[in-house]
Design a protein around this motif. Structure first.
Motif, PDB file in Angstrom:
ATOM      1  N   UNK A   9       0.844  -1.386   0.039  1.00 36.51           N
ATOM      2  CA  UNK A   9       0.096  -0.070  -0.123  1.00 36.51           C
ATOM      3  C   UNK A   9       0.820   1.232   0.061  1.00 36.51           C
ATOM      4  N   UNK A  10       2.242   1.125  -0.017  1.00 33.12           N
ATOM      5  CA  UNK A  10       3.140   2.242   0.296  1.00 33.12           C
ATOM      6  C   UNK A  10       4.460   1.991  -0.580  1.00 33.12           C
ATOM      7  N   UNK A  11       4.815   3.051  -1.203  1.00 34.74           N
ATOM      8  CA  UNK A  11       5.985   3.318  -2.026  1.00 34.74           C
ATOM      9  C   UNK A  11       6.499   2.109  -2.793  1.00 34.74           C
ATOM     10  N   UNK A  12       7.408   1.403  -2.308  1.00 39.23           N
ATOM     11  CA  UNK A  12       7.912   0.205  -3.253  1.00 39.23           C
ATOM     12  C   UNK A  12       6.877  -0.920  -3.301  1.00 39.23           C
ATOM     13  N   UNK A  13       6.056  -1.242  -2.285  1.00 35.92           N
ATOM     14  CA  UNK A  13       5.091  -2.374  -2.499  1.00 35.92           C
ATOM     15  C   UNK A  13       4.227  -1.881  -3.404  1.00 35.92           C
ATOM     16  N   UNK A  14       3.667  -0.641  -3.149  1.00 36.65           N
ATOM     17  CA  UNK A  14       2.626  -0.072  -3.998  1.00 36.65           C
ATOM     18  C   UNK A  14       3.047  -0.183  -5.617  1.00 36.65           C
ATOM     19  N   UNK A  15       4.419   0.339  -5.868  1.00 32.05           N
ATOM     20  CA  UNK A  15       4.817   0.412  -7.142  1.00 32.05           C
ATOM     21  C   UNK A  15       4.649  -1.198  -7.590  1.00 32.05           C
ATOM     22  N   UNK A  16       5.100  -2.262  -6.836  1.00 35.91           N
ATOM     23  CA  UNK A  16       5.070  -3.410  -7.410  1.00 35.91           C
ATOM     24  C   UNK A  16       3.778  -4.026  -7.534  1.00 35.91           C
ATOM     25  N   UNK A  17       2.868  -3.876  -6.915  1.00 42.42           N
ATOM     26  CA  UNK A  17       1.514  -4.026  -7.132  1.00 42.42           C
ATOM     27  C   UNK A  17       0.924  -3.577  -8.150  1.00 42.42           C
ATOM     28  N   UNK A  18       1.084  -2.184  -8.566  1.00 40.46           N
ATOM     29  CA  UNK A  18       0.667  -1.569  -9.845  1.00 40.46           C
ATOM     30  C   UNK A  18       1.154  -2.168 -11.026  1.00 40.46           C
ATOM     31  N   UNK A  19       2.398  -2.397 -10.760  1.00 39.62           N
ATOM     32  CA  UNK A  19       3.200  -3.081 -12.015  1.00 39.62           C
ATOM     33  C   UNK A  19       2.598  -4.444 -12.356  1.00 39.62           C
ATOM     34  N   UNK A  20       2.464  -5.108 -11.258  1.00 38.29           N
ATOM     35  CA  UNK A  20       1.941  -6.637 -11.530  1.00 38.29           C
ATOM     36  C   UNK A  20       0.425  -6.506 -12.123  1.00 38.29           C
ATOM     37  N   UNK A  21      -0.169  -5.633 -11.570  1.00 43.97           N
ATOM     38  CA  UNK A  21      -1.805  -5.339 -12.155  1.00 43.97           C
ATOM     39  C   UNK A  21      -1.699  -5.059 -13.606  1.00 43.97           C
ATOM     40  N   UNK A  22      -0.588  -4.170 -13.858  1.00 41.88           N
ATOM     41  CA  UNK A  22      -0.568  -3.783 -15.417  1.00 41.88           C
ATOM     42  C   UNK A  22      -0.162  -4.862 -16.326  1.00 41.88           C
ATOM     43  N   UNK A  23       0.392  -5.983 -15.735  1.00 39.15           N
ATOM     44  CA  UNK A  23       0.887  -7.054 -16.429  1.00 39.15           C
ATOM     45  C   UNK A  23      -0.361  -8.131 -16.530  1.00 39.15           C
ATOM     46  N   UNK A  24      -1.413  -7.893 -15.920  1.00 39.89           N
ATOM     47  CA  UNK A  24      -2.547  -8.735 -15.950  1.00 39.89           C
ATOM     48  C   UNK A  24      -2.275 -10.000 -14.793  1.00 39.89           C
ATOM     49  N   UNK A  25      -1.539  -9.837 -13.700  1.00 39.23           N
ATOM     50  CA  UNK A  25      -1.100 -10.438 -12.831  1.00 39.23           C
ATOM     51  C   UNK A  25      -2.518 -10.441 -11.640  1.00 39.23           C
ATOM     52  N   UNK A  26      -2.624 -11.759 -11.133  1.00 40.19           N
ATOM     53  CA  UNK A  26      -3.719 -11.730  -9.894  1.00 40.19           C
ATOM     54  C   UNK A  26      -2.815 -11.369  -8.745  1.00 40.19           C
ATOM     55  N   UNK A  27      -3.190 -10.474  -8.194  1.00 39.66           N
ATOM     56  CA  UNK A  27      -2.398  -9.934  -6.813  1.00 39.66           C
ATOM     57  C   UNK A  27      -3.238  -9.995  -5.576  1.00 39.66           C
ATOM     58  N   UNK A  28      -2.620 -10.488  -4.603  1.00 37.18           N
ATOM     59  CA  UNK A  28      -3.207 -10.359  -3.127  1.00 37.18           C
ATOM     60  C   UNK A  28      -2.308  -9.736  -2.330  1.00 37.18           C
ATOM     61  N   UNK A  29      -2.691  -8.630  -1.649  1.00 35.80           N
ATOM     62  CA  UNK A  29      -1.926  -8.033  -0.748  1.00 35.80           C
ATOM     63  C   UNK A  29      -2.235  -8.248   0.825  1.00 35.80           C
ATOM     64  N   UNK A  30      -1.164  -8.520   1.578  1.00 34.09           N
ATOM     65  CA  UNK A  30      -1.581  -8.681   2.981  1.00 34.09           C
ATOM     66  C   UNK A  30      -0.946  -7.464   3.899  1.00 34.09           C
ATOM     67  N   UNK A  31      -1.790  -6.783   4.361  1.00 38.21           N
ATOM     68  CA  UNK A  31      -1.192  -5.553   5.045  1.00 38.21           C
ATOM     69  C   UNK A  31      -2.014  -5.023   6.311  1.00 38.21           C
TER      70      UNK A  31
END
Length: 341
Positions: A9-31
């Motif tokens: 939800x913040x900085x590096x983790x958020x950038x990773x999530x947005x990049x993964x979604x942009x690739x069409x990946x299925x993303x789960x976040x634990x926060x």
């Protein structure tokens, strides 16, 4: 790809999530739930520092992931407990570490073979370097060397920054007036845009890379002058960069890196360490770094869209220079007006 991001939800983790979604990946976040998760993810809530804080993750027994990305920066035992819980439920474990794991002083041109600080996978929080090294050991212990990726990041800039380096410069220049610009203007810098870090990391997971990689731009990706000139352009501020030699800045007791973020005087042990790493392995495996203008412009766009000030990590000291100290140095030195061509 099915990806689990611990944080996200913040900085590096958020950038990773947005990049993964942009690739069409299925993303789960634990926060923890302190900040909203990006749209399009599946959320699990828990606090890794609390008793039974992994309950939601443990209860999600039907889930499995191709990879995990962990950005934890405190007690290594939190990485150990989480990685052990996920062993057998995830294929690979990527831990976002830091170049701080190397024994100081980091040698100029240093690589992943440089000596490492001591750390322990089951330790409580001690100091940043030992905590990050312990996190690395915890990841490797649980997933093995072949299925763990250690991303030793250098200076990270870009949107969502919660440390206060580039946001401080942008805010200071937007305020206008004479700005203490630490010289020389052509001082080479080394950093990585958080989105370029995320893109490399996800590509590395797809390709099955393992082991440690220093992750920062090649030395001299930009200069101090180009960085501050980009800040001046995007803010449109009525500010004047007053270029000042390192000596009067240091004589005034101003701390490089923290009070004047990003800047370190040339020729110093610290400059060689933070702006002189050999990152040829990362470049050879796909690291591409965008122009500084893009990093600055996108960070300014994010900042100006915020309702309030930029976020700040509670475990980091405040960055930036007191206006009175800045004014006093400028009054003594005058600085050299002008901008980088």
């Amino acid at each position: 790809m099915r990806l689990l991001v611990l944080g996200g939800t913040e900085f590096v983790g958020r950038a990773v999530v947005e990049a993964a979604l942009g690739r069409g990946w299925e993303v789960t976040v634990f926060h923890r739930g302190r900040h909203p998760a990006p749209d399009g993810v599946r959320s699990l809530h828990g606090d890794r520092t609390a008793p039974d804080g992994l309950a939601a993750l443990a209860a999600d027994r039907g889930a499995g992931w191709d990879a995990v990305v962990d950005t934890w920066s405190a007690a290594p035992r939190a990485v150990q407990e989480t990685a052990r819980l996920l062993r057998g439920r995830a294929g690979r474990y990527a831990y976002v570490s830091s170049r701080s794991v190397y024994v100081w002083p980091w040698p100029r041109g240093g690589t992943e073979d440089a000596p490492l600080v001591e750390g322990a996978a089951d330790a409580g929080a001690t100091n940043y370097a030992a905590d990050k090294r312990g996190g690395e050991l915890a990841a490797v212990d649980a997933f093995g060397a072949a299925d763990s990726l250690l991303v030793r990041a250098g200076l990270i800039l870009g949107p969502y920054e919660n440390v206060g380096r580039l946001p401080w410069w942008l805010t200071r220049i937007a305020r206008g007036g004479p700005v203490l610009a630490p010289g020389p203007r052509d001082l080479p810098l080394q950093y990585v845009d958080v989105r370029d870090l995320a893109a490399w990391l996800l590509g590395a997971l797809e390709r099955g890379l393992s082991g440690p990689y220093d992750l920062v731009s090649p030395p001299g990706h930009t200069t101090m002058g180009e960085l501050l000139q980009a800040c001046l352009r995007v803010t449109g501020a009525d500010a004047e960069l007053r270029w000042t030699d390192p000596e009067p800045i240091l004589q005034a007791g101003i701390e490089p890196w923290t009070q004047l973020p990003v800047w370190v005087p040339p020729g110093s042990e610290m400059y060689d360490a933070v702006h002189g790493a050999d990152v040829s392995p990362a470049v050879a495996t796909g690291l591409v770094c965008r122009p500084v203008d893009e990093t600055v412009a996108d960070t300014w766009r994010w900042l100006t869209a915020l309702d309030g000030s930029a976020p700040r990590r509670p475990d980091r000291t405040a960055e930036g220079l007191d206006p009175e100290v800045e004014a006093a140095v400028l009054a003594r030195t005058g600085g050299a007006p002008g901008t980088t061509p």
